[in-house]
Design an enzyme around this catalytic site. Structure first.
Site, PDB file in Angstrom:
ATOM      1  N   TYR A 160      40.569  35.180  38.993  1.00  0.00           N
ATOM      2  CA  TYR A 160      41.082  35.173  40.367  1.00  0.00           C
ATOM      3  C   TYR A 160      41.684  33.828  40.745  1.00  0.00           C
ATOM      4  O   TYR A 160      42.642  33.769  41.499  1.00  0.00           O
ATOM      5  CB  TYR A 160      39.950  35.476  41.362  1.00  0.00           C
ATOM      6  CG  TYR A 160      39.740  36.941  41.632  1.00  0.00           C
ATOM      7  CD1 TYR A 160      39.210  37.772  40.653  1.00  0.00           C
ATOM      8  CD2 TYR A 160      40.049  37.489  42.867  1.00  0.00           C
ATOM      9  CE1 TYR A 160      39.008  39.105  40.899  1.00  0.00           C
ATOM     10  CE2 TYR A 160      39.843  38.829  43.121  1.00  0.00           C
ATOM     11  CZ  TYR A 160      39.320  39.635  42.137  1.00  0.00           C
ATOM     12  OH  TYR A 160      39.121  40.953  42.391  1.00  0.00           O
ATOM     13  N   ASP A 220      31.287  46.732  29.448  1.00  0.00           N
ATOM     14  CA  ASP A 220      31.704  48.113  29.144  1.00  0.00           C
ATOM     15  C   ASP A 220      30.496  49.031  29.094  1.00  0.00           C
ATOM     16  O   ASP A 220      30.504  50.134  29.648  1.00  0.00           O
ATOM     17  CB  ASP A 220      32.549  48.177  27.854  1.00  0.00           C
ATOM     18  CG  ASP A 220      31.991  47.341  26.707  1.00  0.00           C
ATOM     19  OD1 ASP A 220      30.985  46.618  26.907  1.00  0.00           O
ATOM     20  OD2 ASP A 220      32.566  47.417  25.602  1.00  0.00           O
ATOM     21  N   LYS A 257      31.036  39.751  28.978  1.00  0.00           N
ATOM     22  CA  LYS A 257      31.752  40.270  27.798  1.00  0.00           C
ATOM     23  C   LYS A 257      31.654  39.188  26.725  1.00  0.00           C
ATOM     24  O   LYS A 257      32.654  38.650  26.238  1.00  0.00           O
ATOM     25  CB  LYS A 257      33.209  40.598  28.201  1.00  0.00           C
ATOM     26  CG  LYS A 257      34.022  41.312  27.155  1.00  0.00           C
ATOM     27  CD  LYS A 257      33.620  42.761  26.914  1.00  0.00           C
ATOM     28  CE  LYS A 257      34.401  43.355  25.767  1.00  0.00           C
ATOM     29  NZ  LYS A 257      33.894  44.682  25.347  1.00  0.00           N
ATOM     30  N   ASP A 299      33.064  48.606  43.046  1.00  0.00           N
ATOM     31  CA  ASP A 299      33.712  49.865  43.430  1.00  0.00           C
ATOM     32  C   ASP A 299      33.073  51.035  42.675  1.00  0.00           C
ATOM     33  O   ASP A 299      32.846  52.102  43.247  1.00  0.00           O
ATOM     34  CB  ASP A 299      35.217  49.842  43.130  1.00  0.00           C
ATOM     35  CG  ASP A 299      36.049  49.337  44.307  1.00  0.00           C
ATOM     36  OD1 ASP A 299      35.544  48.475  45.057  1.00  0.00           O
ATOM     37  OD2 ASP A 299      37.192  49.807  44.477  1.00  0.00           O
ATOM     38  N   ASP A 333      34.126  42.765  40.976  1.00  0.00           N
ATOM     39  CA  ASP A 333      35.049  43.543  41.808  1.00  0.00           C
ATOM     40  C   ASP A 333      35.070  44.990  41.325  1.00  0.00           C
ATOM     41  O   ASP A 333      34.925  45.927  42.117  1.00  0.00           O
ATOM     42  CB  ASP A 333      36.449  42.925  41.723  1.00  0.00           C
ATOM     43  CG  ASP A 333      37.464  43.700  42.534  1.00  0.00           C
ATOM     44  OD1 ASP A 333      37.148  44.061  43.682  1.00  0.00           O
ATOM     45  OD2 ASP A 333      38.564  43.967  42.013  1.00  0.00           O
TER      46      ASP A 333
HETATM   47  C1  IPM Z   1      37.125  43.097  47.307  1.00  0.00           C
HETATM   48  C2  IPM Z   1      38.606  43.329  47.332  1.00  0.00           C
HETATM   49  C3  IPM Z   1      39.336  41.998  47.145  1.00  0.00           C
HETATM   50  C4  IPM Z   1      38.905  41.430  45.806  1.00  0.00           C
HETATM   51  C5  IPM Z   1      40.858  42.113  47.244  1.00  0.00           C
HETATM   52  C6  IPM Z   1      41.282  42.661  48.586  1.00  0.00           C
HETATM   53  C7  IPM Z   1      41.554  40.810  46.947  1.00  0.00           C
HETATM   54  O1  IPM Z   1      38.959  44.268  46.372  1.00  0.00           O
HETATM   55  O2  IPM Z   1      36.617  42.344  48.168  1.00  0.00           O
HETATM   56  O3  IPM Z   1      36.455  43.659  46.437  1.00  0.00           O
HETATM   57  O4  IPM Z   1      39.470  41.781  44.763  1.00  0.00           O
HETATM   58  O5  IPM Z   1      37.996  40.605  45.796  1.00  0.00           O
HETATM   59 MG    MG Z   2      37.330  45.149  45.370  1.00  0.00          MG
END
Ligand code: IPM
Ligand code: MG
Length: 359
Positions: free
Chosen positions: A145, A226, A194, A254, A250
């Site tokens: 990042y 993985d 990893k 999700d 990240d």
């Molecule tokens: C999160 C989001 C952010 C990230 C984006 C919006 C830059 O996906 O907070 O998880 O990747 O950190």
């Molecule tokens: Mg995110």
């Protein structure tokens, strides 16, 4: 108690879920006799429209003069990401905010809500008797990042690179945070990396192992990312605290949203070493459903509950919000993202009415 909170609604569904959360804030103020000054700031595309940049100085000033930040979401539709309004929006706003305040660790809880077991895509046998209750600790200031990003052309070939970097200090911070958190929970840390390929991961593993010696009561396990992605869906109850690098965190957070059943239920908190924090839903701005009053406000509302607990130590107040969310779900009220029968879904403001009635 008197406190100042920065309110940064941002883009997409941010403003509408924030509007509902402010109703919850007012209710908590009245019920528990607190006084919260809410200072609003523009961020992301919304700031670009007003100030021509994604993170104006006025917003930075608002944040600097507050006790905590409540953030909505930023970013526009993928198809418009080349327009001036949306180009680099996330990088210039939320990433700049994280960098500016040195928010180094991000806490993302993921658990099965018993009331919502019907929308959890995992089988009962996978969820198991003890349910699933994971906290992901994501490092927030390093990795790919914040390394160099570059696009270029050599010999008529378009190329690009993004550099991933870590130093031991960055890793130490999240390592300590994870072990401390595990001590308050089930005494287990799974560090995800990893290390079979990446040098940053080898360093990560070394530091985690070194720091673990200071926490003899906590079991440390290492897992490749993985494999971890697969374990989320075949044996998620093995996890207690999971600590990982920025990009893996990240993605895995999700993926972990499948556990409660929707990103719309997942709050998060980002801390710097001084304890100052920003609270935001784990999900994004969801432009496709923005402005329709159908988004789930629970992630934003629970982010405020986390703020009360972590930044202001108002435990009873935070618990009252969490309980109200559970009661609302138990009573069967659902927004469209968590409703199997879409025709029965209620709106953003209606579900907030219900939550308010249970506080
Ligand atoms: C999160 C989001 C952010 C990230 C984006 C919006 C830059 O996906 O907070 O998880 O990747 O950190
Ligand atoms: Mg995110």
């Amino acid at each position: 108690m008197k406190k100042t909170i920065s309110i940064l609604p941002g883009d997409g569904i941010g403003p509408e879920v924030m509007e509902q959360t402010i109703r919850i804030i007012k209710k908590i103020e009245n019920k528990f006799d607190h006084y919260f000054t809410l200072n609003h700031g523009y961020i992301g595309g919304a700031a670009f429209e007003k100030y021509g940049c994604h993170f104006p100085d006025t917003t930075l000033h608002v944040c600097k003069n507050s006790d905590a930040i409540l953030f909505g979401s930023v970013g526009g539709p993928i198809l418009e990401s080349h327009s001036v309004k949306w180009k680099d929006c996330e990088k210039n706003s939320i990433l700049a905010l994280r960098k500016n305040f040195q928010f180094s660790s991000n806490i993302r809880p993921a658990k099965v809500y018993p009331e919502l077991q019907d929308i959890c895509p995992l089988k009962d046998s996978v969820i198991g008797e003890n349910g699933i209750d994971i906290v992901i600790v994501r490092e927030l200031l390093g990795d790919i990042y914040f390394g160099e990003h570059k696009s270029y052309i050599i010999d008529n070939i378009r190329k690009a690179h993004d550099i991933s970097e870590y130093d031991e200090k960055q890793i130490e911070i999240v390592a300590h945070q994870s072990f401390k958190l595990a001590k308050l929970r089930k005494n287990k840390v799974t560090s995800v990396d990893k290390a079979n390929v990446l040098d940053t991961s080898k360093l990560w593993r070394t530091i985690l192992t070194e720091i673990s010696k200071e926490y003899p009561d906590v079991t440390l396990e290492h897992m490749l990312v993985d494999n971890c992605a697969m374990q989320f869906f075949i044996n998620p109850s093995q996890f207690d605290v999971l600590v990982t690098a920025n990009l893996f965190g990240d993605i895995l957070s999700d993926a972990a949203a499948a556990i409660p059943g929707s990103l719309g239920l997942m709050p998060s908190a980002s801390f710097n070493v001084k304890g100052f924090a920003l609270y935001e839903p784990s999900g994004g701005s969801a432009p496709q459903i923005a402005g329709k009053n159908i988004a789930n406000p629970i992630a934003q509302i629970l982010s405020f509950a986390m703020l009360l607990k972590q930044s202001f130590h108002l435990i009873e107040e935070a618990n009252s919000i969490e309980q109200a969310v559970h009661s609302t779900l138990k009573a069967g009220y659902r927004t469209q993202d968590i409703c199997l029968n879409k025709s029965k879904a209620i709106t953003t403001s209606e579900i907030t009415d219900k939550i308010l009635s249970f506080i």
